[in-house]
Design an enzyme around this catalytic site. Sequence first.
Site, PDB file in Angstrom:
ATOM      1  N   ASP A  14     -45.488  83.380  27.650  1.00 51.09           N
ATOM      2  CA  ASP A  14     -44.127  83.801  27.319  1.00 51.09           C
ATOM      3  C   ASP A  14     -43.151  82.747  27.845  1.00 51.09           C
ATOM      4  O   ASP A  14     -43.291  82.254  28.964  1.00 51.09           O
ATOM      5  CB  ASP A  14     -43.806  85.168  27.935  1.00 51.09           C
ATOM      6  CG  ASP A  14     -42.544  85.773  27.345  1.00 51.09           C
ATOM      7  OD1 ASP A  14     -42.656  86.761  26.589  1.00 51.09           O
ATOM      8  OD2 ASP A  14     -41.445  85.251  27.620  1.00 51.09           O
ATOM      9  N   ILE A  15     -42.160  82.428  27.036  1.00 53.54           N
ATOM     10  CA  ILE A  15     -41.205  81.357  27.389  1.00 53.54           C
ATOM     11  C   ILE A  15     -40.284  81.773  28.546  1.00 53.54           C
ATOM     12  O   ILE A  15     -39.770  80.911  29.261  1.00 53.54           O
ATOM     13  CB  ILE A  15     -40.419  80.920  26.126  1.00 53.54           C
ATOM     14  CG1 ILE A  15     -39.875  79.517  26.270  1.00 53.54           C
ATOM     15  CG2 ILE A  15     -39.324  81.909  25.776  1.00 53.54           C
ATOM     16  CD1 ILE A  15     -39.381  78.921  24.963  1.00 53.54           C
TER      17      ILE A  15
ATOM     18  N   ASN B   5     -43.525  96.467  22.354  1.00 49.75           N
ATOM     19  CA  ASN B   5     -42.213  97.021  22.041  1.00 49.75           C
ATOM     20  C   ASN B   5     -42.079  97.226  20.539  1.00 49.75           C
ATOM     21  O   ASN B   5     -42.515  96.381  19.752  1.00 49.75           O
ATOM     22  CB  ASN B   5     -41.104  96.081  22.535  1.00 49.75           C
ATOM     23  CG  ASN B   5     -41.035  96.026  24.050  1.00 49.75           C
ATOM     24  OD1 ASN B   5     -41.172  97.042  24.724  1.00 49.75           O
ATOM     25  ND2 ASN B   5     -40.849  94.832  24.596  1.00 49.75           N
TER      26      ASN B   5
ATOM     27  N   GLY C 230     -36.097  97.414  22.827  1.00 50.53           N
ATOM     28  CA  GLY C 230     -35.641  96.060  23.123  1.00 50.53           C
ATOM     29  C   GLY C 230     -36.443  94.990  22.402  1.00 50.53           C
ATOM     30  O   GLY C 230     -36.365  93.813  22.755  1.00 50.53           O
ATOM     31  N   GLN C 231     -37.215  95.375  21.392  1.00 50.84           N
ATOM     32  CA  GLN C 231     -37.986  94.371  20.647  1.00 50.84           C
ATOM     33  C   GLN C 231     -37.046  93.282  20.141  1.00 50.84           C
ATOM     34  O   GLN C 231     -36.039  93.572  19.487  1.00 50.84           O
ATOM     35  CB  GLN C 231     -38.723  95.016  19.456  1.00 50.84           C
ATOM     36  CG  GLN C 231     -39.625  94.013  18.733  1.00 50.84           C
ATOM     37  CD  GLN C 231     -40.382  94.609  17.536  1.00 50.84           C
ATOM     38  OE1 GLN C 231     -40.205  95.780  17.189  1.00 50.84           O
ATOM     39  NE2 GLN C 231     -41.206  93.783  16.910  1.00 50.84           N
TER      40      GLN C 231
ATOM     41  N   HIS D  22     -46.534  91.791  18.978  1.00 52.63           N
ATOM     42  CA  HIS D  22     -47.153  91.100  20.108  1.00 52.63           C
ATOM     43  C   HIS D  22     -47.379  92.069  21.246  1.00 52.63           C
ATOM     44  O   HIS D  22     -46.598  92.996  21.449  1.00 52.63           O
ATOM     45  CB  HIS D  22     -46.294  89.916  20.573  1.00 52.63           C
ATOM     46  CG  HIS D  22     -44.858  90.262  20.813  1.00 52.63           C
ATOM     47  ND1 HIS D  22     -43.947  90.393  19.788  1.00 52.63           N
ATOM     48  CD2 HIS D  22     -44.184  90.528  21.951  1.00 52.63           C
ATOM     49  CE1 HIS D  22     -42.773  90.729  20.287  1.00 52.63           C
ATOM     50  NE2 HIS D  22     -42.882  90.820  21.606  1.00 52.63           N
ATOM     51  N   LEU D  23     -48.425  91.791  21.983  1.00 54.64           N
ATOM     52  CA  LEU D  23     -48.771  92.562  23.181  1.00 54.64           C
ATOM     53  C   LEU D  23     -48.461  91.700  24.394  1.00 54.64           C
ATOM     54  O   LEU D  23     -48.970  90.579  24.511  1.00 54.64           O
ATOM     55  CB  LEU D  23     -50.265  92.911  23.126  1.00 54.64           C
ATOM     56  CG  LEU D  23     -50.885  93.568  24.356  1.00 54.64           C
ATOM     57  CD1 LEU D  23     -50.257  94.932  24.639  1.00 54.64           C
ATOM     58  CD2 LEU D  23     -52.390  93.723  24.158  1.00 54.64           C
ATOM     59  N   HIS D  24     -47.595  92.210  25.280  1.00 56.12           N
ATOM     60  CA  HIS D  24     -47.299  91.505  26.533  1.00 56.12           C
ATOM     61  C   HIS D  24     -48.398  91.828  27.548  1.00 56.12           C
ATOM     62  O   HIS D  24     -48.704  93.010  27.766  1.00 56.12           O
ATOM     63  CB  HIS D  24     -45.979  91.981  27.141  1.00 56.12           C
ATOM     64  CG  HIS D  24     -44.751  91.701  26.338  1.00 56.12           C
ATOM     65  ND1 HIS D  24     -43.856  90.698  26.673  1.00 56.12           N
ATOM     66  CD2 HIS D  24     -44.240  92.296  25.231  1.00 56.12           C
ATOM     67  CE1 HIS D  24     -42.842  90.701  25.812  1.00 56.12           C
ATOM     68  NE2 HIS D  24     -43.051  91.659  24.926  1.00 56.12           N
TER      69      HIS D  24
HETATM   70  P1  AMP Z   1     -40.041  91.585  22.736  1.00 58.88           P
HETATM   71  O1  AMP Z   1     -38.819  92.048  23.428  1.00 58.88           O
HETATM   72  O2  AMP Z   1     -41.226  92.482  22.997  1.00 58.88           O
HETATM   73  O3  AMP Z   1     -39.822  91.314  21.276  1.00 58.88           O
HETATM   74  O4  AMP Z   1     -40.433  90.240  23.460  1.00 58.88           O
HETATM   75  C1  AMP Z   1     -40.280  88.972  22.894  1.00 58.88           C
HETATM   76  C2  AMP Z   1     -40.815  88.007  23.906  1.00 58.88           C
HETATM   77  O5  AMP Z   1     -41.019  86.765  23.275  1.00 58.88           O
HETATM   78  C3  AMP Z   1     -39.874  87.763  25.094  1.00 58.88           C
HETATM   79  O6  AMP Z   1     -40.554  88.056  26.304  1.00 58.88           O
HETATM   80  C4  AMP Z   1     -39.521  86.287  24.964  1.00 58.88           C
HETATM   81  O7  AMP Z   1     -39.380  85.637  26.211  1.00 58.88           O
HETATM   82  C5  AMP Z   1     -40.701  85.742  24.170  1.00 58.88           C
HETATM   83  N1  AMP Z   1     -40.424  84.551  23.385  1.00 58.88           N
HETATM   84  C6  AMP Z   1     -39.404  84.351  22.514  1.00 58.88           C
HETATM   85  N2  AMP Z   1     -39.489  83.138  21.954  1.00 58.88           N
HETATM   86  C7  AMP Z   1     -40.614  82.551  22.463  1.00 58.88           C
HETATM   87  C8  AMP Z   1     -41.252  81.304  22.276  1.00 58.88           C
HETATM   88  N3  AMP Z   1     -40.744  80.372  21.449  1.00 58.88           N
HETATM   89  N4  AMP Z   1     -42.384  81.053  22.968  1.00 58.88           N
HETATM   90  C9  AMP Z   1     -42.885  81.969  23.812  1.00 58.88           C
HETATM   91  N5  AMP Z   1     -42.335  83.170  24.035  1.00 58.88           N
HETATM   92  C10 AMP Z   1     -41.211  83.461  23.366  1.00 58.88           C
END
Ligand code: AMP
Length: 114
Positions: A30-31, A87, A93-94, A100-102
């Site tokens: 995750d960035i 999410n 908060g998506q 994606h799965l965190h």
């Molecule tokens: P969500 O709120 O579940 O949609 O989470 C989106 C996640 O994607 C967040 O934790 C961001 O930090 C992550 N994210 C967004 N852009 C990138 C990227 N280019 N590379 C890696 N992670 C990203």
Amino acid sequence: MAACIFCRIIAGQAPAKVYYRDEQVIAFQDIHPVAPVHILIVPIKHLESINAMTEEDKPLIGHLFWVARQLAAQQGIAQSGYRSIINTGPDSGQAVFHLHLHLIGGQRVRFPMG
Ligand code: AMP
Ligand code: ZN
């Protein structure tokens, strides 16, 4: 070029630190990590969210968790524990509308996460 940032990462058109990849999923850093381990496990197939899931995607969602489990062991957090979150929609908060799965761990995580 794909509009979706995760589709761009999958296509190699945007950078990411990739931990794992197979025919069904990719897992990358995750960035904006919220913990020492914060990996996203992402289907190769563009699905907006769990709401876009169909019955044929059931094995795919299982596979996301299987890969999360393998990565948790590889990252040394299987015993200390981790959170695995998907999410869906505005109230969650998506922010990225590619499912994606965190996988979050390596420290005690707050609940709720804010
Ligand atoms: P969500 O709120 O579940 O949609 O989470 C989106 C996640 O994607 C967040 O934790 C961001 O930090 C992550 N994210 C967004 N852009 C990138 C990227 N280019 N590379 C890696 N992670 C990203
Ligand atoms: Zn996508």
